[in-house]
Structure formats: structure tokens, C-alpha cells
Design a protein around this motif. Sequence first.
Motif, PDB file in Angstrom:
ATOM      1  N   TRP A  66       0.839  -1.203   0.000  1.00 53.54           N
ATOM      2  CA  TRP A  66       0.000   0.000   0.000  1.00 53.54           C
ATOM      3  C   TRP A  66       0.871   1.249   0.000  1.00 53.54           C
ATOM      4  N   VAL A  69       2.653   1.685  -3.433  1.00 56.26           N
ATOM      5  CA  VAL A  69       1.705   2.167  -4.446  1.00 56.26           C
ATOM      6  C   VAL A  69       1.368   3.634  -4.195  1.00 56.26           C
ATOM      7  N   SER A  70       1.151   4.006  -2.943  1.00 52.46           N
ATOM      8  CA  SER A  70       0.821   5.396  -2.610  1.00 52.46           C
ATOM      9  C   SER A  70       1.957   6.344  -2.984  1.00 52.46           C
ATOM     10  N   THR A  72       4.356   5.823  -5.210  1.00 51.21           N
ATOM     11  CA  THR A  72       4.501   5.830  -6.659  1.00 51.21           C
ATOM     12  C   THR A  72       3.422   6.680  -7.305  1.00 51.21           C
ATOM     13  N   TYR A  73       2.198   6.523  -6.835  1.00 49.61           N
ATOM     14  CA  TYR A  73       1.092   7.313  -7.369  1.00 49.61           C
ATOM     15  C   TYR A  73       1.300   8.804  -7.092  1.00 49.61           C
ATOM     16  N   GLY A  74       1.731   9.132  -5.874  1.00 50.06           N
ATOM     17  CA  GLY A  74       2.012  10.523  -5.523  1.00 50.06           C
ATOM     18  C   GLY A  74       3.103  11.118  -6.398  1.00 50.06           C
ATOM     19  N   SER A  75       4.151  10.354  -6.655  1.00 48.05           N
ATOM     20  CA  SER A  75       5.238  10.821  -7.521  1.00 48.05           C
ATOM     21  C   SER A  75       4.740  11.052  -8.942  1.00 48.05           C
ATOM     22  N   ARG A  76       3.899  10.154  -9.394  1.00 46.81           N
ATOM     23  CA  ARG A  76       3.353  10.296 -10.747  1.00 46.81           C
ATOM     24  C   ARG A  76       2.502  11.552 -10.855  1.00 46.81           C
ATOM     25  N   LEU A  77       1.644  11.775  -9.867  1.00 46.29           N
ATOM     26  CA  LEU A  77       0.818  12.982  -9.876  1.00 46.29           C
ATOM     27  C   LEU A  77       1.679  14.240  -9.861  1.00 46.29           C
ATOM     28  N   GLU A  80       3.240  14.729 -13.308  1.00 47.84           N
ATOM     29  CA  GLU A  80       2.234  15.200 -14.261  1.00 47.84           C
ATOM     30  C   GLU A  80       1.884  16.663 -14.010  1.00 47.84           C
TER      31      GLU A  80
END
Length: 92
Positions: A66, A69-70, A72-77, A80
Motif C-alpha cells: 500500500w 503504491v501510494s 509511486t502514485y504521488g510521484s506520478r501525480l 504530471e
Amino acid sequence: MAQKQIGKGEVISQVRQQIAVANAQEMLSKMTEKCFKKCIYKPGKALDGTEQRCITQCMDRFLDTWNLVSRTYGSRLEREHLNSMRSENALN
């Protein structure tokens, strides 16, 4: 009757807090369900040593995943968002 006015920033902060609580509750619910299904074969009054170890390891893996994933998702956002800002600046 005087009403307390809540600023836009306060409302956004409260909504973010509510979302964080909802996400934590969802994570706990999913973790409990998955680990119970994986580790508990015959529910009883107490967990035996094997079940305890399985639950502990399952929860640790679930939380590690978890968190990964959190992050990685935060870095992606963030990437972007930065790319979007760069694109806007390039157009101006």
C-alpha cells in the motif's frame, strides 16, 4: 442568528481529512478481509501460532505494498503536475 463562516481553505482541508480517513478505513477493511481469508482456516476463540504469524506477515506485506503504491502514485501525480505547469509556461 450569527453563522460561523468557513473559509475555502478550511473546507478543502476538512474534505482532505475526510478522504484520508475514508482511505484508511478502506485499506483496513481490505487488509482484514484478505488476510483473514488467507490465514484463518478454522475460526475459533483464539488464533494459533501459525495463524498469528500468517496474519502478521500478511498485514506487513499489505501495508508495504500500500505504501509503495501510494508513494509511486504521488510521484506520478507530482510529475504530471510539473509537466502541465511547464506546458502552460511554454505556451505563455
